[in-house]
Motif scaffolding. Sequence first.
Motif, PDB file in Angstrom:
ATOM      1  N   GLU A 161       0.885  -1.174   0.000  1.00  0.00           N
ATOM      2  CA  GLU A 161       0.000   0.000   0.000  1.00  0.00           C
ATOM      3  C   GLU A 161       0.918   1.217   0.000  1.00  0.00           C
ATOM      4  N   ARG A 193       0.345  -5.913  -5.448  1.00  0.00           N
ATOM      5  CA  ARG A 193      -0.265  -6.987  -4.654  1.00  0.00           C
ATOM      6  C   ARG A 193      -0.343  -8.247  -5.490  1.00  0.00           C
ATOM      7  N   GLU A 195      -2.402 -10.345  -6.121  1.00  0.00           N
ATOM      8  CA  GLU A 195      -3.817 -10.704  -6.085  1.00  0.00           C
ATOM      9  C   GLU A 195      -3.965 -12.115  -6.655  1.00  0.00           C
ATOM     10  N   PHE A 203      -9.988  -3.242 -12.686  1.00  0.00           N
ATOM     11  CA  PHE A 203     -10.595  -3.199 -11.361  1.00  0.00           C
ATOM     12  C   PHE A 203      -9.705  -3.844 -10.300  1.00  0.00           C
ATOM     13  N   GLN A 205      -6.002  -5.312 -10.109  1.00  0.00           N
ATOM     14  CA  GLN A 205      -4.723  -5.570 -10.779  1.00  0.00           C
ATOM     15  C   GLN A 205      -3.650  -5.968  -9.776  1.00  0.00           C
ATOM     16  N   GLN A 210      -2.356   4.169  -6.298  1.00  0.00           N
ATOM     17  CA  GLN A 210      -3.275   4.639  -5.254  1.00  0.00           C
ATOM     18  C   GLN A 210      -3.062   6.123  -4.999  1.00  0.00           C
ATOM     19  N   GLU A 277     -16.198  -1.125  -4.073  1.00  0.00           N
ATOM     20  CA  GLU A 277     -15.402  -0.051  -3.457  1.00  0.00           C
ATOM     21  C   GLU A 277     -14.673   0.782  -4.510  1.00  0.00           C
ATOM     22  N   TRP A 278     -14.753   2.101  -4.327  1.00  0.00           N
ATOM     23  CA  TRP A 278     -13.980   3.028  -5.164  1.00  0.00           C
ATOM     24  C   TRP A 278     -12.880   3.651  -4.297  1.00  0.00           C
ATOM     25  N   GLU A 317      -7.555   8.396   7.144  1.00  0.00           N
ATOM     26  CA  GLU A 317      -7.019   8.052   5.819  1.00  0.00           C
ATOM     27  C   GLU A 317      -8.135   8.088   4.790  1.00  0.00           C
ATOM     28  N   GLY A 321      -8.132   4.557  -5.716  1.00  0.00           N
ATOM     29  CA  GLY A 321      -7.302   4.025  -6.791  1.00  0.00           C
ATOM     30  C   GLY A 321      -7.404   4.875  -8.053  1.00  0.00           C
TER      31      GLY A 321
HETATM   32  N1  GAP Z   1      -3.991   2.216   2.569  1.00  0.00           N
HETATM   33  C1  GAP Z   1      -5.269   1.636   2.549  1.00  0.00           C
HETATM   34  C2  GAP Z   1      -5.489   0.750   1.428  1.00  0.00           C
HETATM   35  O1  GAP Z   1      -4.577   0.390   0.699  1.00  0.00           O
HETATM   36  P1  GAP Z   1      -7.345  -0.557   0.132  1.00  0.00           P
HETATM   37  O2  GAP Z   1      -8.839  -0.543   0.323  1.00  0.00           O
HETATM   38  O3  GAP Z   1      -6.658  -1.875   0.134  1.00  0.00           O
HETATM   39  O4  GAP Z   1      -6.788   0.397   1.273  1.00  0.00           O
HETATM   40  C3  GAP Z   1      -7.388   1.525  -1.456  1.00  0.00           C
HETATM   41  O5  GAP Z   1      -6.990   0.185  -1.213  1.00  0.00           O
HETATM   42  C4  GAP Z   1      -7.881   1.690  -2.883  1.00  0.00           C
HETATM   43  O6  GAP Z   1      -6.932   1.177  -3.807  1.00  0.00           O
HETATM   44  C5  GAP Z   1      -9.174   0.909  -3.188  1.00  0.00           C
HETATM   45  O7  GAP Z   1     -10.306   1.658  -2.789  1.00  0.00           O
HETATM   46  C6  GAP Z   1      -9.101   0.771  -4.700  1.00  0.00           C
HETATM   47  O8  GAP Z   1      -9.577   1.942  -5.340  1.00  0.00           O
HETATM   48  C7  GAP Z   1      -7.603   0.652  -4.949  1.00  0.00           C
HETATM   49  N2  GAP Z   1      -7.204  -0.769  -5.088  1.00  0.00           N
HETATM   50  C8  GAP Z   1      -6.983  -1.672  -4.095  1.00  0.00           C
HETATM   51  N3  GAP Z   1      -6.602  -2.856  -4.599  1.00  0.00           N
HETATM   52  C9  GAP Z   1      -6.593  -2.708  -5.942  1.00  0.00           C
HETATM   53  C10 GAP Z   1      -6.260  -3.585  -7.036  1.00  0.00           C
HETATM   54  N4  GAP Z   1      -5.847  -4.829  -6.833  1.00  0.00           N
HETATM   55  N5  GAP Z   1      -6.353  -3.090  -8.306  1.00  0.00           N
HETATM   56  C11 GAP Z   1      -6.749  -1.812  -8.530  1.00  0.00           C
HETATM   57  N6  GAP Z   1      -7.050  -0.951  -7.548  1.00  0.00           N
HETATM   58  C12 GAP Z   1      -6.976  -1.377  -6.270  1.00  0.00           C
END
Ligand code: GAP
Length: 455
Positions: A161, A193, A195, A203, A205, A210, A277-278, A317, A321
Amino acid sequence: MTQTEHKPEVNETPLVPIEKIVSLCKRRGFVFPNSEIYGGVAGIYDFGPLGVEMRNNIRRYWWWSMVQTHDNVVGIEGANITHPRVWEASGHVENFVDILVDCKKCKRRFRIDHLPPENVEQNKCPVCGGELTEPRKFNLLMETYLGVVEGDRMKTYLRGEACQNIYLDYDNVQKSSRMQIPFGICQIGKAYRNEVTPGNFLFRQREFEQWDLQFFVHPSEMQKWFDYWKEYRFNWYQSIINHKDRLHFREHGSDELAHYARQAFDIEYRTVLGWQEWEGIHWRQDWDLSRHSQYSGQDLSYTDPLTKERYIPWIVETSGGVDRTFLNLLLDAYEEQPDPMGKDNDRTVLHLHPWLAPVKVAVLPLQKNKEEIVSTAKSIHKNLQRFMVSQYDDIQNIGRRYRRQDEIGTPYCVTIDFQTLEDQTVTVRERDSMSQIRLPIAELQMYLLERVTWK
Ligand code: GAP
């Protein structure tokens, strides 16, 4: 009705299938699959010529509204690699896990929190009904190694993050900028990440970007600032979308809170993927600075210059994204309009906010073999280019040129014709209404700047 359910309205514009956006992005140069000639890499994308323009606009608008227009917020840009202890202190080494199950029959893999509750209860695959394996934990941090000599190499992580740099730089920023609490630090940066189930285009990745605000407050003011930023961020998203009814808050239940959060709200947007979630608004309390104080041995507490009270600041916080914004804006803006005359003249239009559209204006000479029209058009284009992204286009008839610009969301087209040579006026066509006005060339630059620049 729970917050995540949606009651369809009559005449509601239909939700756009993701495939339409994937196809437009490839065709018109917004987004390409990464390493496509080698078969691609799941969950990683590159941005093309139009994509990079739009992405830069989105980033700049966020930066302007979060940093430049707040006296109590400053920005940083941290590195993607940090000391490995950071991720122990942050809790990610221990807690940043997805719990997965595999279907023994069809071999599909699922995140357990993405399965319908009845499938979890019955231990049953939602696709083929087969038996599921025991749940297993997978850590999402992406490992990397620093150094070249075998044995001396240090294992670390690409940041999971982006916000961790803000805590690491908090003390330096506070002292060097002489910021006093309450104040905030912003950053836009990549996060990585592993993932296990990347998908749905941008959406989810494995490499994404961020934007974060970490706002440092006295504990007694936590609620006030939490409410302030929650509302501010919601209004920010409302200001850039067409379908205002597709945005809402969802509060996290106690069982889904991230390991650092005491309270959390997601700003969710509704697409074909449902409500998703956005951006997250998180009540991080003193978790981050306390942990980094403890793990690094450096005291990160703050002394109030007036009261001399010493305390670890609490943190609000807001974390969203860039890529998810990019995708949601395209899904929000895309529309296929059939030709009302039933002729072969349907149009696809992106109703992007003019502030964020990749190209602001297209300059179109009505005829490309009439020297005076062409030279006037080129000179108008060259002048506008100094202030905004302008495209010059003289290929095919004017109708097709308008359609090409509509499809990439260009808010204004300027046409230079025979009348221009007589009275120094041009036609300005607006994308959404397709209405046209006649404007003196001398007024054009200001007319466009008024409409394509944020304020
Ligand atoms: N620091 C807090 C944090 O990282 P999170 O909800 O894991 O929180 C924040 O991530 C934002 O990052 C999400 O609301 C989303 O918009 C974006 N995000 C998280 N994981 C993502 C992914 N794998 N691919 C694209 N965007 C991602």
